[in-house]
Design an enzyme around this catalytic site. Structure first.
Site, PDB file in Angstrom:
ATOM      1  N   LYS A  22      18.786  23.248  33.205  1.00  0.00           N
ATOM      2  CA  LYS A  22      18.619  24.712  33.151  1.00  0.00           C
ATOM      3  C   LYS A  22      19.913  25.411  33.548  1.00  0.00           C
ATOM      4  O   LYS A  22      20.409  26.292  32.847  1.00  0.00           O
ATOM      5  CB  LYS A  22      17.494  25.152  34.108  1.00  0.00           C
ATOM      6  N   ASN A  23      20.444  25.001  34.687  1.00  0.00           N
ATOM      7  CA  ASN A  23      21.580  25.746  35.224  1.00  0.00           C
ATOM      8  C   ASN A  23      22.881  25.505  34.466  1.00  0.00           C
ATOM      9  O   ASN A  23      23.844  26.249  34.638  1.00  0.00           O
ATOM     10  CB  ASN A  23      21.712  25.483  36.734  1.00  0.00           C
ATOM     11  N   CYS A 117      14.406  34.421  41.113  1.00  0.00           N
ATOM     12  CA  CYS A 117      13.538  33.987  42.217  1.00  0.00           C
ATOM     13  C   CYS A 117      13.849  34.786  43.467  1.00  0.00           C
ATOM     14  O   CYS A 117      15.023  34.984  43.796  1.00  0.00           O
ATOM     15  CB  CYS A 117      13.780  32.515  42.541  1.00  0.00           C
ATOM     16  N   ARG A 124      19.189  38.861  46.131  1.00  0.00           N
ATOM     17  CA  ARG A 124      20.343  37.962  46.282  1.00  0.00           C
ATOM     18  C   ARG A 124      21.641  38.711  45.960  1.00  0.00           C
ATOM     19  O   ARG A 124      21.797  39.285  44.885  1.00  0.00           O
ATOM     20  CB  ARG A 124      20.146  36.739  45.379  1.00  0.00           C
ATOM     21  N   ASP A 312      17.509  23.201  45.819  1.00  0.00           N
ATOM     22  CA  ASP A 312      16.453  23.274  44.803  1.00  0.00           C
ATOM     23  C   ASP A 312      15.437  22.133  44.940  1.00  0.00           C
ATOM     24  O   ASP A 312      14.358  22.195  44.353  1.00  0.00           O
ATOM     25  CB  ASP A 312      17.043  23.264  43.389  1.00  0.00           C
ATOM     26  N   ARG A 405       9.803  29.012  33.981  1.00  0.00           N
ATOM     27  CA  ARG A 405      11.187  29.503  33.933  1.00  0.00           C
ATOM     28  C   ARG A 405      12.168  28.340  33.944  1.00  0.00           C
ATOM     29  O   ARG A 405      13.246  28.438  33.371  1.00  0.00           O
ATOM     30  CB  ARG A 405      11.476  30.395  35.156  1.00  0.00           C
TER      31      ARG A 405
HETATM   32  N1  EPU Z   1      25.791  34.650  47.744  1.00  0.00           N
HETATM   33  C1  EPU Z   1      26.348  35.770  48.336  1.00  0.00           C
HETATM   34  N2  EPU Z   1      27.082  36.609  47.545  1.00  0.00           N
HETATM   35  C2  EPU Z   1      27.303  36.382  46.225  1.00  0.00           C
HETATM   36  C3  EPU Z   1      26.739  35.232  45.630  1.00  0.00           C
HETATM   37  C4  EPU Z   1      25.983  34.377  46.427  1.00  0.00           C
HETATM   38  O1  EPU Z   1      26.169  36.003  49.520  1.00  0.00           O
HETATM   39  O2  EPU Z   1      27.986  37.182  45.579  1.00  0.00           O
HETATM   40  C5  EPU Z   1      25.025  33.744  48.581  1.00  0.00           C
HETATM   41  C6  EPU Z   1      23.579  33.576  48.110  1.00  0.00           C
HETATM   42  O3  EPU Z   1      22.743  34.603  48.570  1.00  0.00           O
HETATM   43  C7  EPU Z   1      23.240  32.223  48.687  1.00  0.00           C
HETATM   44  C8  EPU Z   1      24.552  31.458  48.584  1.00  0.00           C
HETATM   45  O4  EPU Z   1      25.571  32.444  48.464  1.00  0.00           O
HETATM   46  O5  EPU Z   1      22.886  32.337  50.037  1.00  0.00           O
HETATM   47  C9  EPU Z   1      24.646  30.517  47.440  1.00  0.00           C
HETATM   48  O6  EPU Z   1      24.301  31.190  46.261  1.00  0.00           O
HETATM   49  P1  EPU Z   1      24.887  30.779  44.860  1.00  0.00           P
HETATM   50  O7  EPU Z   1      25.674  31.923  44.334  1.00  0.00           O
HETATM   51  O8  EPU Z   1      25.515  29.444  44.915  1.00  0.00           O
HETATM   52  O9  EPU Z   1      23.576  30.637  44.058  1.00  0.00           O
HETATM   53  P2  EPU Z   1      23.470  30.950  42.571  1.00  0.00           P
HETATM   54  O10 EPU Z   1      24.732  30.620  41.886  1.00  0.00           O
HETATM   55  O11 EPU Z   1      22.861  32.293  42.391  1.00  0.00           O
HETATM   56  C10 EPU Z   1      22.756  28.603  41.682  1.00  0.00           C
HETATM   57  C11 EPU Z   1      21.557  28.112  40.943  1.00  0.00           C
HETATM   58  C12 EPU Z   1      20.403  28.068  41.920  1.00  0.00           C
HETATM   59  C13 EPU Z   1      20.748  27.133  43.074  1.00  0.00           C
HETATM   60  C14 EPU Z   1      22.056  27.606  43.731  1.00  0.00           C
HETATM   61  C15 EPU Z   1      22.543  26.692  44.817  1.00  0.00           C
HETATM   62  C16 EPU Z   1      21.925  28.982  38.724  1.00  0.00           C
HETATM   63  C17 EPU Z   1      21.489  29.932  37.673  1.00  0.00           C
HETATM   64  N3  EPU Z   1      21.258  29.035  39.855  1.00  0.00           N
HETATM   65  O12 EPU Z   1      22.386  29.884  42.147  1.00  0.00           O
HETATM   66  O13 EPU Z   1      19.303  27.553  41.219  1.00  0.00           O
HETATM   67  O14 EPU Z   1      19.731  27.155  44.022  1.00  0.00           O
HETATM   68  O15 EPU Z   1      23.081  27.731  42.745  1.00  0.00           O
HETATM   69  O16 EPU Z   1      22.727  25.411  44.302  1.00  0.00           O
HETATM   70  O17 EPU Z   1      22.840  28.203  38.503  1.00  0.00           O
HETATM   71  C18 EPU Z   1      17.054  27.146  40.806  1.00  0.00           C
HETATM   72  O18 EPU Z   1      17.403  26.485  39.832  1.00  0.00           O
HETATM   73  O19 EPU Z   1      15.876  27.165  41.248  1.00  0.00           O
HETATM   74  C19 EPU Z   1      18.036  27.962  41.490  1.00  0.00           C
HETATM   75  C20 EPU Z   1      17.715  28.964  42.300  1.00  0.00           C
END
Ligand code: EPU
Length: 425
Positions: A22-23, A117, A124, A312, A405
């Site tokens: 997915k990601n 989510c 987020r 995850d 999703r």
């Molecule tokens: N964060 C910030 N500021 C930002 C961006 C992130 O504070 O501008 C924080 C987030 O709130 C969190 C941490 O940094 O506490 C890590 O967030 P990250 O940005 O790495 O998460 P993401 O890129 O939004 C992706 C995956 C998630 C997975 C995380 C961690 C995708 C679309 N989503 O999220 O996947 O949990 O990396 O590995 O790639 C899932 O598949 O269920 C899922 C949530």
């Protein structure tokens, strides 16, 4: 609303196939904005979030043509600027990844705060994206309308920059890496995420003409180029899908389950925990076999960025610990709302004490009992399916859009290994 009805306690055995990641899949749609040529995507999972990413590309003027199941061509020839559609941005977090390519090719992007989510601080945050784009020369405005707000970013020409991520971010790393491909000069990204999906994305971008070095390490250097070509992107197997099935097989502990089409090398942290808790497993080149054991032992876990234990899989692992002997501390370090679902597990019979939003202690083994529940988010939803399959009696899970999703036809695949799970529309 669609529901799953699960009759628990059935023995599980047989083969189950892992879907495309997915990601990884979600990020190829924004990449289409960076080239005028066709990208052929294969091994794409048919899941709701990918449909939303597809709809977003089409809403922006792109084309998606299905070739056969899991294979499609994506193309973006349009020159017109269109705002990111708020009804789609509200539905999935990865919509934020469209912003950089819009800025790089159209000079502007306008969008509300992305949805997805509800697992992290209030909504987020996207501060690291915004500050990265600012460093590359974009002007960032936040326009407030009543209770809502819209981000408006503009840039004549993005320029290479040195960007340090104060916190490791997966989509942030991917987003700035792809955006920098068409910026002027060199971009250096520091304290980057190192997930396999980032390496896959960088390899693909390099295959279509980008100049990226260091993906998979904390520092990534990108030299801007004038244009990118088209190419073929085969989506890597979904490590979370594979890990979810491995944990289900270990927790159900009833038969031999062969998990096929996966990359076991992407889940080393899980295998090292399996060693500690006594799961009997065998790793093949593209498969994992889980075999029953007499007893599982409890083991603490702390979620961590890759290559550590992935957040995850924390919720499925928490369910597994309800079946292990002893107490385990589950420490969720990435998101502060990912342990809330343990409340539902407790109602199913688990012995769980929440210490604070980031830590819970699970004491097992405990019998679980089926009940009516609502899936709170994607991964907690999958974890509750595992709990329901282990439990005595019937469980009804509502709000399964959340599960659809990210998991492709989960009920169909689970039925193949003997699960009694029905989808009611
Ligand atoms: N964060 C910030 N500021 C930002 C961006 C992130 O504070 O501008 C924080 C987030 O709130 C969190 C941490 O940094 O506490 C890590 O967030 P990250 O940005 O790495 O998460 P993401 O890129 O939004 C992706 C995956 C998630 C997975 C995380 C961690 C995708 C679309 N989503 O999220 O996947 O949990 O990396 O590995 O790639 C899932 O598949 O269920 C899922 C949530």
């Amino acid at each position: 609303m669609a529901k799953f009805i699960i009759q628990g306690g059935k023995s599980l055995s047989g083969e189950i196939k892992v879907a495309g990641s997915k990601n990884a899949a979600l990020k190829i749609f924004p990449v289409a904005l960076l080239t005028k040529e066709i990208i052929r995507v294969s091994n794409a999972p048919e899941i709701e979030d990918v449909l939303r990413a597809r709809e977003t590309l089409v809403a922006l003027g792109g084309e998606v043509k299905k070739i056969k199941d899991g294979v499609f061509d994506i193309n973006f020839k349009g020159n017109k600027y269109i705002d990111l559609p708020s009804e789609l941005v509200n539905k999935f977090r990865a919509s934020i990844v469209f912003v950089g390519p819009m800025l790089a090719t159209r000079g502007k992007a306008s969008f509300p705060h992305p949805g997805g989510c509800v697992i992290g601080a209030a909504s987020r945050p996207i501060d690291m994206f915004l500050s990265g784009f600012k460093k590359m020369g974009a002007k960032v405005e936040i326009l407030r309308y009543g209770s809502g707000q819209v981000y408006r970013l503009t840039a004549k020409k993005l320029k290479g920059a040195e960007i340090f991520f104060p916190k490791i971010t997966v989509t942030g790393t991917e987003s700035l890496m792809m955006t920098a491909c068409l910026a002027e000069g060199e971009t250096i990204l520091k304290n980057c995420a190192m997930e396999p999906e980032i390496i896959a994305l960088a390899d693909f971008l390099n295959s279509i003409g980008a100049k990226i070095e260091g993906a998979g390490a904390p520092t990534i250097k990108i030299k801007g180029v004038n244009k990118l070509k088209g190419g073929e992107y085969k989506i890597i197997p979904d490590r979370i899908d594979a890990g979810t099935f491995a944990i289900l097989a270990a927790g159900s502990n009833s038969g031999e389950v062969l998990i096929e089409n996966c990359n076991p090398g992407h889940l080393e942290a899980l295998w090292s925990l399996f060693d500690k808790i006594g799961v009997n497993y065998f790793l093949g080149k593209n498969s994992v076999k889980i075999m029953p054991v007499k007893k599982l032992s409890a083991c603490d876990v702390t979620t961590h960025e890759y290559p550590g234990f992935v957040t995850d899989l924390q919720s499925p692992y928490t369910v597994l610990m309800t079946q292990a002997c002893g107490s385990s501390l589950i420490h969720e370090t990435i998101y502060d709302r990912r342990l809330i679902f343990t409340d539902i597990l407790t109602q199913m019979g688990a012995n769980i004490t929440m210490c604070d939003p980031h830590r819970a202690v699970v004491t097992g083994p405990t019998k679980l009992y089926g009940r009516k529940l609502v899936s709170p988010d994607l991964r907690a939803g999958a974890a509750l399916i595992i709990a329901a399959l282990i439990a005595n009696g019937k469980t009804e899970i509502d709000n399964i859009y959340q599960i659809d999703r990210g998991y492709e036809r989960l009920d169909e695949r689970l039925r193949k290994i003997g699960a009694n799970i029905k989808r009611i529309n």
